[in-house]
Enzyme design. Structure first.
Site, mmCIF file in Angstrom:
data_model
loop_
_atom_site.group_PDB
_atom_site.id
_atom_site.type_symbol
_atom_site.label_atom_id
_atom_site.label_comp_id
_atom_site.label_asym_id
_atom_site.label_seq_id
_atom_site.Cartn_x
_atom_site.Cartn_y
_atom_site.Cartn_z
ATOM 1 N N ASP A 119 0.861 -1.181 0.000
ATOM 2 C CA ASP A 119 0.000 0.000 0.000
ATOM 3 C C ASP A 119 0.903 1.238 0.000
ATOM 4 O O ASP A 119 1.506 1.572 1.028
ATOM 5 C CB ASP A 119 -0.912 0.022 1.229
ATOM 6 C CG ASP A 119 -1.982 -1.063 1.203
ATOM 7 O OD1 ASP A 119 -1.706 -2.154 0.664
ATOM 8 O OD2 ASP A 119 -3.071 -0.830 1.755
ATOM 9 N N LYS A 154 -6.826 3.367 -3.665
ATOM 10 C CA LYS A 154 -7.255 3.394 -2.263
ATOM 11 C C LYS A 154 -7.465 4.841 -1.841
ATOM 12 O O LYS A 154 -6.700 5.731 -2.215
ATOM 13 C CB LYS A 154 -6.179 2.720 -1.410
ATOM 14 C CG LYS A 154 -6.422 2.710 0.085
ATOM 15 C CD LYS A 154 -5.290 1.966 0.798
ATOM 16 C CE LYS A 154 -5.394 2.082 2.304
ATOM 17 N NZ LYS A 154 -4.281 1.391 3.001
ATOM 18 N N LYS A 197 -10.152 0.232 -2.793
ATOM 19 C CA LYS A 197 -10.107 0.055 -1.339
ATOM 20 C C LYS A 197 -10.384 1.373 -0.631
ATOM 21 O O LYS A 197 -9.527 2.247 -0.589
ATOM 22 C CB LYS A 197 -8.741 -0.486 -0.907
ATOM 23 C CG LYS A 197 -8.595 -0.674 0.612
ATOM 24 C CD LYS A 197 -7.222 -1.211 0.972
ATOM 25 C CE LYS A 197 -7.014 -1.267 2.478
ATOM 26 N NZ LYS A 197 -5.662 -1.785 2.856
#
Length: 305
Positions: A142, A205, A241
């Site tokens: 991430d 995300k 996400k």
């Protein structure tokens, strides 16, 4: 589909404008819906299966990470029909501990990297941070984008960073964190989404969860539309996400409704949609127990976060 212009000229990148009124109307209609009975039960199960159970604190210890991994594998043994979460998300220094604790459970290990949460460091440090996580066995990375460079219009810089980290990831999937609360407008969210997707993101995300403005349905809608347009143009699926501030099952179910409306059933799996959360799992378990027993349990009936 929208016509994209990905112009590799200095500081040049365009995306379709966002109809803010249309987004607000759509979210108002989604949140007005009520999900009940069997659909709610299936939605709660699906939500659990999509959670990246997360601990990202300076005070994280190996013991705390092992405990989180135990929770990930045993959310509630009284309900054997419930799925495990999708992943456990930790700092690079804790990837090895999580990997060992999860064993052959099938739960993935995700790691934040690239100078999380600010991203205010050099590419060399960001690559080193990423490689520490990968060498320890991370399945997913991430990364945070350089929001300052994005906001000053240096889109080539941001794109090149994402592409470089993507190349370093190899087989590991890359989630690109936009930190939408710092981008300023839905048009900027759309532009950052397109930039990340075209630079090689496997996931886009919303947030780090480290600033007050975290995920919300409006930015999620814009990001999902970016994914939809990319899919219509290329046939390639990109995952999404939302993270930060998602602690109630009702809100999680609204996200699932939105995903179904914008992208369809193909995206309703943890390969293509995740929740970044720490307390959501317990709340979903409380709601699930209510559907089975007719009464609410106390918050610590399952585990204390």
């Amino acid at each position: 589909p929208f016509l994209y212009f990905y112009l590799m000229q200095k500081s040049s990148f365009t995306s379709p404008p966002v109809d803010q009124v249309g987004v607000e109307d759509r979210i108002a209609r989604v949140t007005a819906r009520s999900v009940k009975t069997d659909m709610k039960i299936e939605g709660l199960k699906m939500t659990l299966s999509m959670i990246d159970l997360t601990t990202l604190e300076g005070a994280d210890t190996e013991g705390k990470v092992r405990q989180l991994c135990q929770k990930a594998q045993h959310l509630c043994d009284n309900y054997s029909e419930l799925p495990n979460v999708a992943a456990v998300c930790v700092y690079p220094s804790m990837v090895g501990t999580a990997k060992k604790a999860l064993g052959k459970s099938g739960i993935k290990v995700a790691s934040v990297a690239t100078g999380f949460p600010s991203g205010q460091t050099s590419l060399e440090v960001k690559l080193a941070d990423t490689n520490i996580a990968l060498d320890a066995g991370a399945d997913e990375i991430d990364m945070v984008i350089s929001r300052g460079r994005f906001l000053q219009g240096d889109y080539n810089f941001v794109s090149d960073e994402i592409s470089t980290i993507k190349e370093a990831c190899g087989k590991a999937r890359l989630k690109v964190i936009l930190e939408t609360g710092e981008l300023g407008s839905l048009d900027q969210v759309r532009k950052a989404s397109d930039l990340a997707i075209y630079a090689g993101a496997d996931f886009i995300k919303t947030s780090t969860g480290k600033i007050p403005k975290a995920a919300n349905l409006h930015v999620a809608c814009v990001m999902l539309e970016a994914i939809k347009d990319y899919y219509l143009n290329t046939g390639k699926m990109i995952a999404m996400k939302p993270a930060g501030g998602i602690s109630k099952s009702k809100l999680a179910l609204h996200y699932l409704v939105l995903v179904k409306e914008v992208l369809g059933d193909k995206w309703l799996s943890n390969e293509w949609f995740r929740f970044g959360a720490s307390s959501l799992a317990n709340e979903v378990l409380l709601q699930y127990a209510k559907t089975q027993t007719g009464v609410y349990q106390t918050p610590d009936y399952f585990s204390i976060d």
